[in-house]
Scaffold this active site. Structure first.
Site, PDB file in Angstrom:
ATOM      1  N   TYR A 196      33.988  42.099  22.609  1.00  0.00           N
ATOM      2  CA  TYR A 196      32.535  42.019  21.683  1.00  0.00           C
ATOM      3  C   TYR A 196      31.805  43.660  21.529  1.00  0.00           C
ATOM      4  O   TYR A 196      31.103  43.710  20.589  1.00  0.00           O
ATOM      5  CB  TYR A 196      31.594  40.769  22.000  1.00  0.00           C
ATOM      6  CG  TYR A 196      32.370  39.628  22.190  1.00  0.00           C
ATOM      7  CD1 TYR A 196      32.924  39.150  20.750  1.00  0.00           C
ATOM      8  CD2 TYR A 196      32.739  39.021  23.459  1.00  0.00           C
ATOM      9  CE1 TYR A 196      33.767  37.941  20.742  1.00  0.00           C
ATOM     10  CE2 TYR A 196      33.490  37.619  23.240  1.00  0.00           C
ATOM     11  CZ  TYR A 196      33.922  37.177  22.058  1.00  0.00           C
ATOM     12  OH  TYR A 196      34.606  36.059  22.077  1.00  0.00           O
ATOM     13  N   GLU A 197      32.095  44.307  22.663  1.00  0.00           N
ATOM     14  CA  GLU A 197      31.452  45.626  22.742  1.00  0.00           C
ATOM     15  C   GLU A 197      32.381  46.607  22.958  1.00  0.00           C
ATOM     16  O   GLU A 197      33.399  46.419  23.620  1.00  0.00           O
ATOM     17  CB  GLU A 197      30.211  45.550  23.824  1.00  0.00           C
ATOM     18  CG  GLU A 197      29.256  44.525  23.732  1.00  0.00           C
ATOM     19  CD  GLU A 197      28.342  44.463  24.864  1.00  0.00           C
ATOM     20  OE1 GLU A 197      27.200  44.422  24.712  1.00  0.00           O
ATOM     21  OE2 GLU A 197      28.635  44.702  25.691  1.00  0.00           O
ATOM     22  N   ALA A 253      30.752  46.363  30.240  1.00  0.00           N
ATOM     23  CA  ALA A 253      30.421  46.003  28.668  1.00  0.00           C
ATOM     24  C   ALA A 253      31.149  44.645  28.304  1.00  0.00           C
ATOM     25  O   ALA A 253      32.377  44.319  28.984  1.00  0.00           O
ATOM     26  CB  ALA A 253      31.240  47.063  28.097  1.00  0.00           C
ATOM     27  N   ASP A 254      30.747  44.191  27.312  1.00  0.00           N
ATOM     28  CA  ASP A 254      31.211  42.809  26.804  1.00  0.00           C
ATOM     29  C   ASP A 254      32.445  42.856  26.002  1.00  0.00           C
ATOM     30  O   ASP A 254      32.305  42.397  25.011  1.00  0.00           O
ATOM     31  CB  ASP A 254      30.136  41.651  26.517  1.00  0.00           C
ATOM     32  CG  ASP A 254      30.641  40.559  26.432  1.00  0.00           C
ATOM     33  OD1 ASP A 254      31.732  39.904  27.155  1.00  0.00           O
ATOM     34  OD2 ASP A 254      29.891  39.631  25.837  1.00  0.00           O
ATOM     35  N   TYR A 255      33.596  43.417  26.469  1.00  0.00           N
ATOM     36  CA  TYR A 255      34.928  43.498  25.773  1.00  0.00           C
ATOM     37  C   TYR A 255      35.309  42.004  25.512  1.00  0.00           C
ATOM     38  O   TYR A 255      35.435  41.414  26.331  1.00  0.00           O
ATOM     39  CB  TYR A 255      35.854  44.394  26.514  1.00  0.00           C
ATOM     40  CG  TYR A 255      37.076  44.631  25.800  1.00  0.00           C
ATOM     41  CD1 TYR A 255      37.169  45.677  24.706  1.00  0.00           C
ATOM     42  CD2 TYR A 255      38.042  43.878  25.921  1.00  0.00           C
ATOM     43  CE1 TYR A 255      38.299  45.862  24.003  1.00  0.00           C
ATOM     44  CE2 TYR A 255      39.441  44.050  25.015  1.00  0.00           C
ATOM     45  CZ  TYR A 255      39.268  44.976  24.192  1.00  0.00           C
ATOM     46  OH  TYR A 255      40.494  45.053  23.448  1.00  0.00           O
TER      47      TYR A 255
END
Length: 77
Positions: free
Chosen positions: A42-43, A38-40
């Protein structure tokens, strides 16, 4: 013997929480080259995890994408 270039490429599912896209990716490059992520920040990890847990894939593929492939890639136990 030379190592094929494809040996060095892996894809993550970050930002693409769509089952059809996941199935298309598996079809093109194989399940052994796909990693969960997950693009933490941002997600949401919760959003990614909930989708992944419900995705219409086999449990064997879910295990590989969720943890098995990254363990093999980095030599983890």
């Amino acid at each position: 013997m030379r190592t094929p270039v494809s040996h060095y490429f892996y894809l993550t599912i970050a930002g693409h929480f769509h089952t059809k896209g996941l199935l298309d990716t598996i079809s093109e490059i194989g399940v052994d080259r796909v990693l969960f992520s997950a693009d933490y920040p941002y997600e949401s990890m919760a959003t990614a995890s909930n989708w992944f847990d419900q995705a219409l894939i086999s449990e064997d593929d879910r295990e590989k994408i969720g943890r098995g492939n990254v363990r093999r890639l980095f030599g983890l136990k």
